[in-house]
Design a protein around this motif. Sequence first.
Motif, mmCIF file in Angstrom:
data_model
loop_
_atom_site.group_PDB
_atom_site.id
_atom_site.type_symbol
_atom_site.label_atom_id
_atom_site.label_comp_id
_atom_site.label_asym_id
_atom_site.label_seq_id
_atom_site.Cartn_x
_atom_site.Cartn_y
_atom_site.Cartn_z
ATOM 1 N N HIS A 183 -3.559 9.372 0.636
ATOM 2 C CA HIS A 183 -2.715 8.411 1.360
ATOM 3 C C HIS A 183 -1.794 9.101 2.360
ATOM 4 O O HIS A 183 -1.510 8.547 3.422
ATOM 5 N N ASP A 192 -9.495 4.545 4.057
ATOM 6 C CA ASP A 192 -9.314 4.040 2.692
ATOM 7 C C ASP A 192 -10.122 2.749 2.550
ATOM 8 O O ASP A 192 -9.883 1.786 3.279
ATOM 9 N N HIS A 248 0.834 -1.208 0.000
ATOM 10 C CA HIS A 248 0.000 0.000 0.000
ATOM 11 C C HIS A 248 0.868 1.257 0.000
ATOM 12 O O HIS A 248 0.709 2.149 -0.846
ATOM 13 N N HIS A 299 -7.335 -2.634 -2.123
ATOM 14 C CA HIS A 299 -5.892 -2.802 -1.858
ATOM 15 C C HIS A 299 -5.531 -2.467 -0.410
ATOM 16 O O HIS A 299 -4.476 -2.845 0.066
ATOM 17 N N TRP A 305 -13.293 6.461 -0.328
ATOM 18 C CA TRP A 305 -12.825 6.924 0.975
ATOM 19 C C TRP A 305 -13.990 7.399 1.830
ATOM 20 O O TRP A 305 -14.994 7.877 1.300
HETATM 21 MN MN MN Z 1 -5.093 3.077 -0.756
#
Ligand code: MN
Length: 205
Positions: free
Chosen positions: A81, A166, A26, A170, A130
């Motif tokens: 992120h 998130d 990630h 992934h 998100w």
């Molecule tokens: Mn992510």
Amino acid sequence: MFEQIKLDFASDALEPHIDTLTMETHYGKHHATYTKALNDAAEKAGVADMPIETLLSSLDKVEDPALRKALKNNGGGFYNHNLYFSVLSPEPQKTPEGELKKQIETAFGDLDSLKAQLKAAALRQFGSGWAWLNTDKSGALSISQSPNQDNPFSEGTELTPILAVDVWEHAYYLKYKNLRADYIDALFEVVDWKAVEANYQKALG
Ligand code: MN
């Protein structure tokens, strides 16, 4: 030049809540790739020196549609992120204090209610995206959600996110598979409310 936030803990430090391979992939792959692609696009568009919040809030000024899309997706991926990783810690402060605590009580009643509402928003987000805890300029808190790598800036709101959840696969699929709710509960175990408070103070200038 946009730079990934530096983590002051090892990839295995958030175990068992967030697993090592997910952290490596990630942060080391996904986030790194968004950052590189943002820098490439920002260079081409001549916006490499702009604060990322400003860039995402003024995408309509980028005339080339392909470049605008690249900046939106990769700029969002970069910013989102950085925010996500900024509040994770192997030794988190488990509850908010000070002004943030007061505002949480005003908006949600208590921390558990905030977590329940943020989790509900994260579960409601269909597909990748998100969920956010946001502040407005007066310091009032709210929850929202966004698809893809969108965020409150690229959506044209006046809100600043201070905590990011998130829900792209992934972020959790290697360990939690289809169980997004379990991942969100685990994520809350490593959220450092001291770091959220720092984001809150920074957002209010
Ligand atoms: Mn992510």
